[in-house]
Design a protein around this motif. Structure first.
Motif, PDB file in Angstrom:
ATOM      1  N   THR A   1      39.569  68.485 119.103  1.00 33.89           N
ATOM      2  CA  THR A   1      38.826  68.818 120.324  1.00 33.89           C
ATOM      3  C   THR A   1      39.770  69.431 121.351  1.00 33.89           C
ATOM      4  O   THR A   1      40.970  69.134 121.377  1.00 33.89           O
ATOM      5  CB  THR A   1      38.153  67.579 120.953  1.00 33.89           C
TER       6      THR A   1
ATOM      7  N   SER B   1      24.924  74.449 128.103  1.00 38.33           N
ATOM      8  CA  SER B   1      24.677  75.159 126.856  1.00 38.33           C
ATOM      9  C   SER B   1      23.864  74.371 125.828  1.00 38.33           C
ATOM     10  O   SER B   1      23.181  74.962 124.996  1.00 38.33           O
ATOM     11  CB  SER B   1      26.013  75.562 126.216  1.00 38.33           C
TER      12      SER B   1
ATOM     13  N   THR C   1      29.276  73.891 126.886  1.00 36.56           N
ATOM     14  CA  THR C   1      29.580  74.208 128.280  1.00 36.56           C
ATOM     15  C   THR C   1      28.844  73.243 129.203  1.00 36.56           C
ATOM     16  O   THR C   1      27.658  72.964 129.020  1.00 36.56           O
ATOM     17  CB  THR C   1      29.177  75.653 128.610  1.00 36.56           C
TER      18      THR C   1
ATOM     19  N   ARG D   1      43.803  76.597 131.855  1.00 37.11           N
ATOM     20  CA  ARG D   1      42.961  77.238 130.842  1.00 37.11           C
ATOM     21  C   ARG D   1      43.849  77.925 129.817  1.00 37.11           C
ATOM     22  O   ARG D   1      44.600  78.856 130.145  1.00 37.11           O
ATOM     23  CB  ARG D   1      42.005  78.250 131.475  1.00 37.11           C
TER      24      ARG D   1
ATOM     25  N   ASN E   1      35.561  72.420 123.291  1.00 42.56           N
ATOM     26  CA  ASN E   1      35.576  73.001 121.950  1.00 42.56           C
ATOM     27  C   ASN E   1      35.832  71.901 120.923  1.00 42.56           C
ATOM     28  O   ASN E   1      36.631  70.996 121.149  1.00 42.56           O
ATOM     29  CB  ASN E   1      36.663  74.063 121.830  1.00 42.56           C
TER      30      ASN E   1
ATOM     31  N   GLU F   1      31.308  75.125 120.679  1.00 36.20           N
ATOM     32  CA  GLU F   1      31.684  75.187 122.094  1.00 36.20           C
ATOM     33  C   GLU F   1      30.516  74.705 122.941  1.00 36.20           C
ATOM     34  O   GLU F   1      29.410  75.230 122.846  1.00 36.20           O
ATOM     35  CB  GLU F   1      32.070  76.608 122.496  1.00 36.20           C
TER      36      GLU F   1
ATOM     37  N   ASP G   1      33.115  75.362 113.943  1.00 43.39           N
ATOM     38  CA  ASP G   1      33.535  74.959 115.279  1.00 43.39           C
ATOM     39  C   ASP G   1      32.351  75.013 116.232  1.00 43.39           C
ATOM     40  O   ASP G   1      31.282  75.523 115.894  1.00 43.39           O
ATOM     41  CB  ASP G   1      34.693  75.827 115.782  1.00 43.39           C
TER      42      ASP G   1
ATOM     43  N   SER H   1      39.375  70.362 125.603  1.00 47.33           N
ATOM     44  CA  SER H   1      38.541  70.385 126.810  1.00 47.33           C
ATOM     45  C   SER H   1      39.281  71.122 127.911  1.00 47.33           C
ATOM     46  O   SER H   1      40.460  70.852 128.175  1.00 47.33           O
ATOM     47  CB  SER H   1      38.217  68.958 127.271  1.00 47.33           C
ATOM     48  N   GLN H   2      38.565  72.058 128.575  1.00 45.43           N
ATOM     49  CA  GLN H   2      39.168  72.834 129.635  1.00 45.43           C
ATOM     50  C   GLN H   2      38.216  72.888 130.829  1.00 45.43           C
ATOM     51  O   GLN H   2      37.020  73.146 130.651  1.00 45.43           O
ATOM     52  CB  GLN H   2      39.487  74.250 129.151  1.00 45.43           C
TER      53      GLN H   2
ATOM     54  N   THR I   1      34.513  73.633 129.516  1.00 46.25           N
ATOM     55  CA  THR I   1      34.284  74.080 128.142  1.00 46.25           C
ATOM     56  C   THR I   1      34.888  73.048 127.205  1.00 46.25           C
ATOM     57  O   THR I   1      36.080  72.731 127.304  1.00 46.25           O
ATOM     58  CB  THR I   1      34.929  75.449 127.885  1.00 46.25           C
TER      59      THR I   1
END
Length: 479
Positions: free
Chosen positions: A337, A296, A311, A402, A349, A309, A307, A339-340, A347
């Motif tokens: 933060t 991304s 990827t 997730r 965030n 995000e 915020d 993280s997933q 992802t």
């Protein structure tokens, strides 16, 4: 900046119980990764250890230094017409480590390049081994001279002087490597250019702040940087930490941090221009090792609201965490933060406590490692503020969980909150009321667990039980 430190939560266990029945056992809490920033490259260690590791750069002092000094001690190199890049993968075997260890046995305290070459030459069977032994000896025996770089009081950088003093800056490192490799019968050049966070090269070109080398092996050229291979600068002091990654570094990897003044020394079929180079985020060898791809945000500078995000894609068996830093280089709490990772899609965030300038650090590891190492750094301008996230634990990342909702750190008291979380492989997922030692189950549909619950207690933990174990492992914690 202070060296990175990490902290962990205490470990507790709960035995498996029936829904809504209390238990006198304890809950296994996954490790929370919370770190402070080191002098150059940062990492998180769930075991609570704290170390500095070889960075993307050797310090970040060049931008603070004046330009214009030219002691004229840089060795002049000949121009090479159409250098052909070699296959760096051919040097990735165990031979490198063997030669690095062999280089440690070479003891020399004189100032003669010829004498040092005479010690190295009998140990090498071919040009590749000569080139590697020269790299390994220099990076493990020559100290980076921080005061010289900071004060710009540039002393004699000739190879003989570097050997005699045992310390130098980047120009001296590259001078010595060139002289030693030539004495070993190799073709070698010094490459001048700009390195992100580099030290300072002798000269008066504002677009040149670093020097490294190219060496010819069997008619093909390979890139190396003995300065960055020698260690890091942390808290204004040099820390010797040998790094083999800067020998025969693949050109497509080195270009993210090293931009040569002469385009030919990119050794790339499609060279980068300076604008493209400047817009790249800071990437480390870990980025390439873990086969991370920027999906991304391919450029360094990011403008966000409250915020953000980001990827990514990663290789198999790669786990990712993130750390947000303020404009003073101080780490923010882990709650900013999230993280997933699932099936190679990551992802990250980030939420910003207030408008301002930030750095977003992304770190990675595989399942065999205990430590997360820095892979990516972004510069972020936040134009608003966002809500912090709940805490996540080691099992959250390891099991590729997730979290769908709630994403806010604080849950409303005496109101219903809707929980939705995907936990691959879990048999049961529960909310934990630690005060009353009560487990509240969520409903299962495949690997998605959902439920609406009126929260009347603090510190809600979401925990999961997996096949073959009676323990519940914590995944997420709310306030």
């Amino acid at each position: 900046m202070a060296p990175h430190r990490s902290q962990t939560h205490s470990v507790r266990r709960y035995q498996k119980v029936k829904p809504r029945q209390s238990s006198k056992g304890s809950l296994v809490m996954g490790m929370v990764l919370l770190g402070l920033v080191g002098g150059a490259m940062w990492y998180f260690s769930p075991s609570g250890g704290s170390k500095s590791l070889p960075p993307v750069n050797l310090g970040a002092i060049a931008d603070k230094l004046p330009q214009g000094i030219n002691p004229k001690t840089l060795v002049v190199t000949q121009r090479v017409e159409n250098p052909i890049a070699g296959n760096t993968a051919s040097f990735s075997g165990d031979g490198g480590e063997r030669l690095d260890n062999l280089a440690r046995t070479i003891v020399y305290q004189g100032n003669s390049v010829k004498e040092l070459a005479a010690l190295i030459s009998p140990l090498a069977n071919n040009d590749w081994e000569k080139a590697r032994l020269a790299y390994s000896w220099i990076t493990q025996n020559i100290v980076y001279d921080v005061p010289m770089a900071e004060t710009r009081n540039i002393d004699d950088l000739r190879p003989e002087t570097v050997l005699a003093r045992g310390e130098t800056i980047c120009s001296g490192y590259s001078n010595l490597y060139q002289a030693l490799a030539k004495e070993l019968g190799l073709d070698v050049v010094i490459i001048e250019g700009f390195a992100k966070g580099g030290d300072v090269i002798v000269g008066d070109d504002p677009d040149v702040n670093h020097a490294w080398n190219g060496v010819s092996i069997d008619g093909q050229w390979y890139l190396l940087d003995t300065t960055w291979g020698a260690g890091i600068v942390s808290n204004g002091k040099f820390e010797a930490k040998f790094n083999p990654n800067y020998f025969a570094t693949p050109p497509e990897q080195l270009i993210v941090s090293h931009f040569p003044r002469e385009t030919q020394w990119q050794l790339l079929p499609q060279p980068y221009d300076r604008q493209t180079f400047d817009q790249l985020p800071a990437l480390t060898p870990r980025f390439f090792r873990d086969q991370i791809a920027l999906v991304s945000h391919p450029q360094n500078d990011i403008v966000a609201g409250g915020d953000l995000e980001v990827t990514l894609r990663t290789g198999n068996d790669v786990q990712v965490v993130a750390q947000l830093m303020n404009n003073n280089g101080q780490p923010l709490d882990k709650q900013y933060t999230l993280s997933q990772s699932q099936r190679g899609q990551v992802t990250v965030n980030a939420a910003f406590p207030q408008p301002g300038e930030y750095k977003l650090l992304i770190l990675s590891k595989n399942s065999q490692e205990e430590t997360y190492y820095q892979a990516i750094v972004y510069d972020v301008t936040a134009q608003g503020s966002g809500q912090p996230f709940p805490s996540t634990y080691g099992t959250f990342s390891e099991m590729q969980v997730r979290l769908i909702s709630p994403l806010g750190r604080t849950l409303p008291q005496n109101q219903a909150s809707y929980f939705q979380i995907q936990v691959p492989g879990a048999e049961t997922v529960v909310l934990v009321d630690q005060d009353r030692r009560e487990l509240i189950p969520l409903n299962r549909t495949g690997d998605i667990f959902t439920g609406s619950e009126i929260i009347r207690f603090d510190n809600v933990t979401v925990a999961a039980q997996f096949p073959g174990s009676n323990q519940f492992w914590s995944l997420v914690e709310y306030e």
